[in-house]
Motif scaffolding. Structure first.
Motif, PDB file in Angstrom:
ATOM      1  N   THR A  18      25.631  61.520  28.549  1.00 30.25           N
ATOM      2  CA  THR A  18      26.865  61.251  28.906  1.00 30.25           C
ATOM      3  C   THR A  18      27.321  63.106  29.859  1.00 30.25           C
ATOM      4  N   VAL A  19      26.783  63.643  29.684  1.00 32.77           N
ATOM      5  CA  VAL A  19      26.669  64.183  31.385  1.00 32.77           C
ATOM      6  C   VAL A  19      25.670  63.530  32.190  1.00 32.77           C
ATOM      7  N   ALA A  20      24.808  63.260  31.147  1.00 39.84           N
ATOM      8  CA  ALA A  20      23.853  62.616  32.474  1.00 39.84           C
ATOM      9  C   ALA A  20      24.450  61.608  33.468  1.00 39.84           C
ATOM     10  N   GLN A  21      24.417  61.048  32.693  1.00 36.64           N
ATOM     11  CA  GLN A  21      25.153  59.598  33.802  1.00 36.64           C
ATOM     12  C   GLN A  21      26.825  60.373  34.285  1.00 36.64           C
ATOM     13  N   PHE A  22      27.428  61.029  33.983  1.00 34.01           N
ATOM     14  CA  PHE A  22      28.576  61.342  34.815  1.00 34.01           C
ATOM     15  C   PHE A  22      27.682  62.354  36.289  1.00 34.01           C
ATOM     16  N   LEU A  23      26.761  63.578  35.371  1.00 31.84           N
ATOM     17  CA  LEU A  23      26.247  63.623  37.412  1.00 31.84           C
ATOM     18  C   LEU A  23      25.327  62.721  38.063  1.00 31.84           C
ATOM     19  N   ILE A  24      25.000  61.823  37.545  1.00 32.76           N
ATOM     20  CA  ILE A  24      24.388  60.245  38.013  1.00 32.76           C
ATOM     21  C   ILE A  24      25.992  59.985  39.142  1.00 32.76           C
ATOM     22  N   MET A  25      26.580  59.667  38.531  1.00 30.72           N
ATOM     23  CA  MET A  25      27.845  59.075  38.853  1.00 30.72           C
ATOM     24  C   MET A  25      28.541  59.736  40.051  1.00 30.72           C
ATOM     25  N   LEU A  26      28.608  61.539  39.557  1.00 29.13           N
ATOM     26  CA  LEU A  26      29.124  62.217  40.724  1.00 29.13           C
ATOM     27  C   LEU A  26      28.254  62.227  42.012  1.00 29.13           C
ATOM     28  N   PHE A  27      26.735  62.140  42.321  1.00 28.18           N
ATOM     29  CA  PHE A  27      25.517  62.357  42.971  1.00 28.18           C
ATOM     30  C   PHE A  27      25.254  60.984  43.755  1.00 28.18           C
ATOM     31  N   ASN A  28      26.067  59.879  42.738  1.00 25.45           N
ATOM     32  CA  ASN A  28      25.345  58.143  43.088  1.00 25.45           C
ATOM     33  C   ASN A  28      26.705  57.423  43.536  1.00 25.45           C
ATOM     34  N   GLU A  33      22.077  52.053  35.328  1.00 27.90           N
ATOM     35  CA  GLU A  33      22.812  50.890  34.121  1.00 27.90           C
ATOM     36  C   GLU A  33      21.576  50.905  32.984  1.00 27.90           C
ATOM     37  N   GLN A  34      20.697  51.753  33.042  1.00 26.44           N
ATOM     38  CA  GLN A  34      19.850  52.124  31.991  1.00 26.44           C
ATOM     39  C   GLN A  34      20.496  52.881  30.409  1.00 26.44           C
ATOM     40  N   LEU A  35      21.224  53.564  31.287  1.00 22.76           N
ATOM     41  CA  LEU A  35      21.837  54.729  30.490  1.00 22.76           C
ATOM     42  C   LEU A  35      23.255  53.691  29.427  1.00 22.76           C
ATOM     43  N   ALA A  36      23.878  52.948  30.538  1.00 24.81           N
ATOM     44  CA  ALA A  36      24.917  52.732  30.218  1.00 24.81           C
ATOM     45  C   ALA A  36      24.574  51.598  29.091  1.00 24.81           C
ATOM     46  N   GLU A  37      23.531  50.921  28.909  1.00 29.06           N
ATOM     47  CA  GLU A  37      22.531  50.188  28.186  1.00 29.06           C
ATOM     48  C   GLU A  37      21.963  50.769  26.866  1.00 29.06           C
ATOM     49  N   ILE A  38      22.060  52.006  27.151  1.00 31.21           N
ATOM     50  CA  ILE A  38      21.891  53.169  25.806  1.00 31.21           C
ATOM     51  C   ILE A  38      22.835  53.690  24.835  1.00 31.21           C
ATOM     52  N   GLY A  39      23.743  53.417  25.641  1.00 32.80           N
ATOM     53  CA  GLY A  39      25.118  54.147  24.984  1.00 32.80           C
ATOM     54  C   GLY A  39      25.909  52.565  24.321  1.00 32.80           C
TER      55      GLY A  39
END
Length: 97
Positions: free
Chosen positions: A46-56, A62-68
């Motif tokens: 969750t934290v990783a996805q937030f940081l990715i979205m913050l800077f992207n 998509e891979q993190l979303a699929e893992i989730g």
């Protein structure tokens, strides 16, 4: 039936049920540990996805979303087994789909 023969046990007999309930407990403890680990991993993702979205530019990975999504399905199956809503054990006893 001859008197010297022992009766054949069936799955419906209490002794078999008694053994199965203890095996279920072992599975439940293992699944509880796995669910705790999954919860921790989900927090990290969750934290990783937030940081990715913050800077992207607000675009998720998509891979993190699929893992989730996969983890969510697994956790739902695990919760159903833990609460005896289902007799189907989650991965690693069954496929992870």
């Amino acid at each position: 039936m001859a008197q010297d023969q022992e009766p054949v046990e069936t799955a419906d007999e209490p002794a078999s049920d008694f053994e199965n309930i203890w095996l279920r407990l072992v599975h439940m403890v293992i699944i509880a540990v796995l669910m705790s680990m999954a919860s921790t991993i989900l927090g990290v993702l969750t934290v990783a996805q937030f940081l990715i979205m913050l800077f992207n530019d607000r675009q998720p990975n998509e891979q993190l979303a699929e893992i989730g999504t996969t983890m969510g399905v697994w956790m739902a199956k695990a919760a159903r087994y833990q609460t005896a809503a289902s007799e189907v054990k989650p991965w690693p006893w069954t496929d992870l789909d």
